[in-house]
Motif scaffolding. Structure first.
Motif, PDB file in Angstrom:
ATOM      1  N   UNK A   1       4.989  -9.299  -3.501  1.00 33.32           N
ATOM      2  CA  UNK A   1       3.739  -8.539  -3.656  1.00 33.32           C
ATOM      3  C   UNK A   1       3.892  -7.020  -3.749  1.00 33.32           C
ATOM      4  N   UNK A   2       4.778  -6.426  -2.961  1.00 31.25           N
ATOM      5  CA  UNK A   2       4.875  -4.957  -3.019  1.00 31.25           C
ATOM      6  C   UNK A   2       5.462  -4.520  -4.360  1.00 31.25           C
ATOM      7  N   UNK A   3       6.390  -5.310  -4.907  1.00 32.72           N
ATOM      8  CA  UNK A   3       6.944  -4.978  -6.230  1.00 32.72           C
ATOM      9  C   UNK A   3       5.849  -5.100  -7.292  1.00 32.72           C
ATOM     10  N   UNK A   4       5.069  -6.174  -7.165  1.00 34.71           N
ATOM     11  CA  UNK A   4       3.985  -6.367  -8.142  1.00 34.71           C
ATOM     12  C   UNK A   4       3.002  -5.192  -8.078  1.00 34.71           C
ATOM     13  N   UNK A   5       2.633  -4.814  -6.863  1.00 31.18           N
ATOM     14  CA  UNK A   5       1.673  -3.711  -6.712  1.00 31.18           C
ATOM     15  C   UNK A   5       2.274  -2.404  -7.239  1.00 31.18           C
ATOM     16  N   UNK A   6       3.557  -2.173  -6.950  1.00 26.41           N
ATOM     17  CA  UNK A   6       4.184  -0.924  -7.403  1.00 26.41           C
ATOM     18  C   UNK A   6       4.248  -0.878  -8.927  1.00 26.41           C
ATOM     19  N   UNK A   7       4.365  -2.048  -9.556  1.00 26.31           N
ATOM     20  CA  UNK A   7       4.398  -2.111 -11.020  1.00 26.31           C
ATOM     21  C   UNK A   7       2.981  -1.992 -11.585  1.00 26.31           C
ATOM     22  N   UNK A   8       2.084  -2.804 -11.058  1.00 27.19           N
ATOM     23  CA  UNK A   8       0.760  -2.859 -11.683  1.00 27.19           C
ATOM     24  C   UNK A   8      -0.186  -1.752 -11.219  1.00 27.19           C
ATOM     25  N   UNK A   9      -0.151  -1.422  -9.930  1.00 24.53           N
ATOM     26  CA  UNK A   9      -1.063  -0.375  -9.450  1.00 24.53           C
ATOM     27  C   UNK A   9      -0.385   0.990  -9.428  1.00 24.53           C
ATOM     28  N   UNK A  10       0.935   0.996  -9.206  1.00 21.84           N
ATOM     29  CA  UNK A  10       1.646   2.278  -9.142  1.00 21.84           C
ATOM     30  C   UNK A  10       2.255   2.672 -10.479  1.00 21.84           C
ATOM     31  N   UNK A  11       2.290   1.727 -11.426  1.00 24.09           N
ATOM     32  CA  UNK A  11       2.906   1.946 -12.749  1.00 24.09           C
ATOM     33  C   UNK A  11       4.341   2.443 -12.652  1.00 24.09           C
ATOM     34  N   UNK A  12       5.109   1.866 -11.763  1.00 23.25           N
ATOM     35  CA  UNK A  12       6.514   2.282 -11.598  1.00 23.25           C
ATOM     36  C   UNK A  12       7.234   2.199 -12.938  1.00 23.25           C
ATOM     37  N   UNK A  13       7.990   3.246 -13.240  1.00 25.57           N
ATOM     38  CA  UNK A  13       8.672   3.285 -14.536  1.00 25.57           C
ATOM     39  C   UNK A  13       9.999   2.530 -14.534  1.00 25.57           C
ATOM     40  N   UNK A  14      10.650   2.459 -13.373  1.00 32.52           N
ATOM     41  CA  UNK A  14      11.925   1.738 -13.359  1.00 32.52           C
ATOM     42  C   UNK A  14      12.050   0.887 -12.096  1.00 32.52           C
ATOM     43  N   UNK A  15      12.930  -0.089 -12.169  1.00 28.68           N
ATOM     44  CA  UNK A  15      13.141  -1.002 -11.041  1.00 28.68           C
ATOM     45  C   UNK A  15      14.630  -1.325 -10.982  1.00 28.68           C
ATOM     46  N   UNK A  16      15.164  -1.476  -9.781  1.00 27.09           N
ATOM     47  CA  UNK A  16      16.598  -1.785  -9.626  1.00 27.09           C
ATOM     48  C   UNK A  16      16.750  -3.242  -9.194  1.00 27.09           C
ATOM     49  N   UNK A  17      17.558  -3.975  -9.951  1.00 24.36           N
ATOM     50  CA  UNK A  17      17.801  -5.360  -9.544  1.00 24.36           C
ATOM     51  C   UNK A  17      18.743  -5.347  -8.341  1.00 24.36           C
ATOM     52  N   UNK A  18      18.541  -6.320  -7.462  1.00 22.74           N
ATOM     53  CA  UNK A  18      19.317  -6.368  -6.215  1.00 22.74           C
ATOM     54  C   UNK A  18      20.714  -6.918  -6.467  1.00 22.74           C
ATOM     55  N   UNK A  19      21.595  -6.721  -5.484  1.00 20.89           N
ATOM     56  CA  UNK A  19      22.971  -7.218  -5.591  1.00 20.89           C
ATOM     57  C   UNK A  19      23.054  -8.745  -5.499  1.00 20.89           C
ATOM     58  N   UNK A  20      22.174  -9.298  -4.674  1.00 19.95           N
ATOM     59  CA  UNK A  20      22.288 -10.715  -4.322  1.00 19.95           C
ATOM     60  C   UNK A  20      21.779 -11.634  -5.431  1.00 19.95           C
TER      61      UNK A  20
ATOM     62  N   UNK B   1       0.839  -1.210   0.000  1.00 21.37           N
ATOM     63  CA  UNK B   1       0.000   0.000   0.000  1.00 21.37           C
ATOM     64  C   UNK B   1       0.872   1.258   0.000  1.00 21.37           C
ATOM     65  N   UNK B   2       1.967   1.197   0.762  1.00 24.86           N
ATOM     66  CA  UNK B   2       2.846   2.365   0.857  1.00 24.86           C
ATOM     67  C   UNK B   2       3.674   2.528  -0.412  1.00 24.86           C
ATOM     68  N   UNK B   3       4.162   1.407  -0.927  1.00 20.54           N
ATOM     69  CA  UNK B   3       5.003   1.458  -2.129  1.00 20.54           C
ATOM     70  C   UNK B   3       4.217   2.075  -3.291  1.00 20.54           C
ATOM     71  N   UNK B   4       2.982   1.634  -3.458  1.00 22.26           N
ATOM     72  CA  UNK B   4       2.164   2.145  -4.569  1.00 22.26           C
ATOM     73  C   UNK B   4       2.028   3.663  -4.460  1.00 22.26           C
ATOM     74  N   UNK B   5       1.747   4.147  -3.258  1.00 21.36           N
ATOM     75  CA  UNK B   5       1.517   5.586  -3.109  1.00 21.36           C
ATOM     76  C   UNK B   5       2.809   6.401  -3.219  1.00 21.36           C
ATOM     77  N   UNK B   6       3.917   5.854  -2.741  1.00 21.46           N
ATOM     78  CA  UNK B   6       5.192   6.570  -2.914  1.00 21.46           C
ATOM     79  C   UNK B   6       5.480   6.736  -4.393  1.00 21.46           C
ATOM     80  N   UNK B   7       5.298   5.640  -5.123  1.00 17.89           N
ATOM     81  CA  UNK B   7       5.564   5.660  -6.564  1.00 17.89           C
ATOM     82  C   UNK B   7       4.627   6.659  -7.246  1.00 17.89           C
ATOM     83  N   UNK B   8       3.356   6.597  -6.903  1.00 21.56           N
ATOM     84  CA  UNK B   8       2.394   7.508  -7.541  1.00 21.56           C
ATOM     85  C   UNK B   8       2.752   8.957  -7.243  1.00 21.56           C
TER      86      UNK B   8
END
Ligand code: BGC
Length: 724
Positions: A213-232, A165-172
């Motif tokens: 789930x938060x990544x999925x929501x940020x992509x699908x509901x927040x329409x995040x334009x970019x994503x950073x792959x992790x180090x691990x 819920x927070x990720x989506x709104x930060x992105x928006x």
């Protein structure tokens, strides 16, 4: 001729039909894609490849000839980072880059208020525009799996629903300003020790239910334009070349149209990364033309190891992001460190402070009766905008606790300060150099005690700081650092009106402190307005409404990674043996009492819950469950209650956590008034992920819906049935 005509007519009809069936939004998307195709057609392979790797610390290449700018980026979660030199990490010594220091990630999560996450995002977006940054490397919301993780302060929560819920709104919020959010770190960067090598073995169910789930929501509901792959690595593959995460899940399943960029220096191969989903290689130092996605990528294309179509897809993604951000029409100019931004930082901070204990109702302070206040502790005068290895902010201003307390109480009370302890710890030091950081300073304690004896009230400001909680390393224990416990014991022994304020971003061992008869306040690394928000909360101008976004375990060994001996891993591998039982899911299911539970936090008023009902008793997949109940403010002042809805499956055919958060709402209720709360839960959200069938399954049968004030404080229960 006839044939050609028919062909033309048919094509025309198809295009018309195509457009007839698509919405205006899709139409403009189709037009944009064809415009992008036109640009790509004009580009030489070398020009395309220049766009796929860093050409400086915080940019990747553009194509001047075609007016394609560099893709500029900047950290990060706490605010827009100060301008550093193009090729090294030293300050560029600008005078126009002082920014708003925004509350840290776990503070935002503690607001339990998506509106606050949105506010945060809007400020960040506006300040990014003022600094001409296209991508903000934020928000970061890896699951807080392990209480010692050095970056817990940057992240949000242990719970995937709150996280989402927070990720989506930060992105928006960020993207409302035509700035691209970069959600990070995808996926499972849950510890800093060995982060560059560790292979996290995570079962599909835990990935789907907890970590993604938060990544999925940020992509699908927040329409995040970019994503950073992790180090691990996740399940054997570097996150920057993880076909499952990047291609199968992110791009295919979730339909992500934007850019996957690597974490800085987190790329390991050329063809593997290019073919398995990475779009841009980022890193710290040159020679940039030698990077995996520079000359080697050009050679890989020429050798047929990576297709030009694949390169085009990456360029298309970058242009797509640019057309939605820096090259968009009506792109806002932005503004930096404005009064309005300071107000937003204050609002967020004021909702994030968690009141953990209020013995004898010491708080709010009775300003008319208090004539002297002893403010004690290094954290009262410390700022938190920068420090350690994590990205910091050159804050235009930061109100310390002491400054805030002086401003709020200084007219009516004599305020004196004693340092109490020395914060002898540097993230960049070796263990030997940091040796003794946990030892009390007897001289400073004696001064603090002498001061505390003379004051009506002592406000002890302890906790950690940005050196002690830092990117690049995990804490070694849950103990409060710098001999703070000895200071607390000494001060509380001489002043019965002591308020212990803890500034930190992650769980600590508060067993001793919890036993003492005093007030305990948790106030994070709370941004430019931290001191003002804290003082206003102590004075009662703000009624505390923050709730813990993660569990504070009673001992480290209660927490799953330690109980199961999976941290930090062996031979650079760590198996997430607890599976889906992360955070309160673990403590509840295993019947382990935490020190402070998820969702906990007190108010200056009291709330009673009554009359829970649901709109029906039976539901089927796809339905919405409308839950209704009443919450009454039984006290004398208005306050915000965070109502939490957990769901528990009665007799499940698969193992499930005792309960899971499925909805929450923060409501302001006037004194003596009753609010009717209406929240709905999607039946589909009750699903678990079946590894066997590789899909989400809503299990038919009985469920309990628990209306709660924290994960351990269940106030009302409703029962429903999901039909087959
Ligand atoms: C961090 C990222 C950050 C990047 C650039 C990395 O070390 O993991 O979160 O965005 O550096 O500063």
């Amino acid at each position: 001729m006839k044939n050609i005509k028919i062909k033309y007519a048919t094509t025309f009809t198809i295009v018309v039909l195509m457009f007839a069936n698509v919405s205006a939004q899709n139409k403009s998307e189709l037009l944009l894609q064809s415009k992008i195709s036109g640009v790509i057609k004009k580009m030489a392979l070398e020009e395309k490849i220049a766009m796929l790797h860093g050409n400086a610390l915080f940019s990747s290449g553009g194509v001047k000839r075609l007016n394609i700018p560099e893709l500029t980026s900047d950290d990060g979660p706490l605010g827009v980072r100060e301008e550093i030199k193009r090729f090294d990490w030293n300050s560029a010594n600008w005078t126009t880059d002082s920014a708003t220091f925004l509350p840290n990630g776990s503070a935002i999560a503690a607001t339990w208020n998506p509106e606050m996450a949105n506010k945060y995002g809007v400020v960040l977006g506006q300040e990014a525009n003022a600094r001409k940054k296209i991508v903000m490397l934020s928000p970061a919301f890896n699951i807080c799996r392990m209480p010692l993780c050095g970056r817990t302060y940057e992240y949000y929560s242990e719970d995937p629903f709150l996280n989402a819920q927070l990720a989506v709104q930060s992105v928006k919020g960020i993207q409302s300003q035509h700035v691209a959010a970069c959600i990070k770190h995808f996926a499972a960067n849950n510890q800093e020790i060995d982060r560059g090598e560790i292979n996290a073995l995570i079962d599909q169910r835990a990935l789907r239910e907890i970590y993604l789930p938060a990544f999925k929501a940020a992509v699908q509901k927040g329409s995040a334009y970019t994503i950073m792959s992790a180090y691990n690595k996740v399940n054997g593959y570097w996150c920057s070349e993880n076909d499952f995460l990047l291609n199968q899940v992110l791009k295919k399943e979730w339909g992500f149209k934007g850019i996957v960029m690597s974490d800085w220096g987190g790329t390991h191969h050329t063809a593997e990364a290019a073919n398995n989903g990475l779009d841009i290689e980022m890193g710290s130092s040159g020679p940039y033309d030698q990077w995996y996605f520079a000359k080697p990528l050009l050679e890989a294309v020429k050798a047929g190891k990576v297709s030009e179509k694949m390169i085009d897809d990456k360029v298309r993604r970058i242009l797509w992001v640019m057309y939605h951000t820096s090259m968009s029409t009506g792109h806002p100019a932005g503004s930096i460190a404005t009064e309005a931004h300071g107000k937003a930082a204050y609002d967020i901070a004021s909702e994030s402070i968690v009141l953990l204990k209020n013995e004898g109702n010491l708080l709010p302070l009775k300003t008319d009766k208090i004539k002297s206040i002893a403010v004690i502790g290094d954290n009262a005068i410390r700022t938190f905008a920068s420090g350690g290895y994590g990205a910091g902010v050159k804050a235009r201003y930061e109100v310390t606790a002491l400054a805030g307390i002086k401003a709020r109480f200084g007219k009516t009370a004599d305020i004196r300060f004693a340092q109490g302890y020395k914060a002898n710890y540097k993230a960049s030091n070796s263990d030997e150099q940091n040796a003794g950081y946990d030892k009390p300073d007897r001289v400073l304690i004696a001064d603090a005690v002498a001061l505390a004896k003379t004051a009506d009230v002592a406000i002890l400001c302890i906790g950690s700081n940005r050196e002690y909680e830092s990117e690049g390393h995990d804490r070694k224990s849950l103990e409060l650092p710098f001999g703070e416990q000895a200071l607390v014991n000494a001060v509380t022994a001489v002043n019965t009106n002591t308020i212990i304020v803890i500034m930190a971003g992650a769980p600590y061992d508060l067993n001793e402190i919890k036993k003492s008869c005093h007030a305990i306040v948790w106030s994070w690394f709370n941004g430019s307005e931290a001191g003002n928000a804290l003082a206003d909360m102590l004075a009662g101008d703000i009624n505390p409404s923050g709730r813990l976004p993660f569990t504070f375990p009673a001992t480290l060994h209660d927490s799953p990674a330690f109980a199961l001996n999976t941290y930090p891993g062996k031979e650079r591998t760590t198996e997430y043996k607890e599976g889906i039982l992360v955070g309160y899911r673990w403590y509840d299911t295993k019947k382990i009492d935490p020190l402070y539970c998820f969702g906990y936090g007190l108010s200056y008023t009291r709330f009673t819950y009554s009359g829970i009902s649901t709109d029906r008793k039976t539901y089927k997949t796809g339905d919405k469950i409308d839950v209704m109940f009443k919450v009454k403010n039984d006290g004398k002042i208005q306050g915000k209650e965070t109502v939490q809805l957990y769901v528990s499956k009665v007799k499940s055919s698969v193992s499930r956590p005792e309960k899971e958060l499925k909805a929450f709402k923060k409501v302001l209720i006037a004194p003596t008034k009753t609010a009717t709360i209406r929240i709905s839960i999607n039946v589909n959200d009750l699903a678990y992920f079946s590894e066997k069938q590789n899909k989400w399954i809503v299990e038919p049968g009985d469920y309990k819906i628990l209306a709660a004030s924290s994960s351990k404080d269940i106030r009302q229960v409703a029962e429903i049935k999901v039909m087959r």
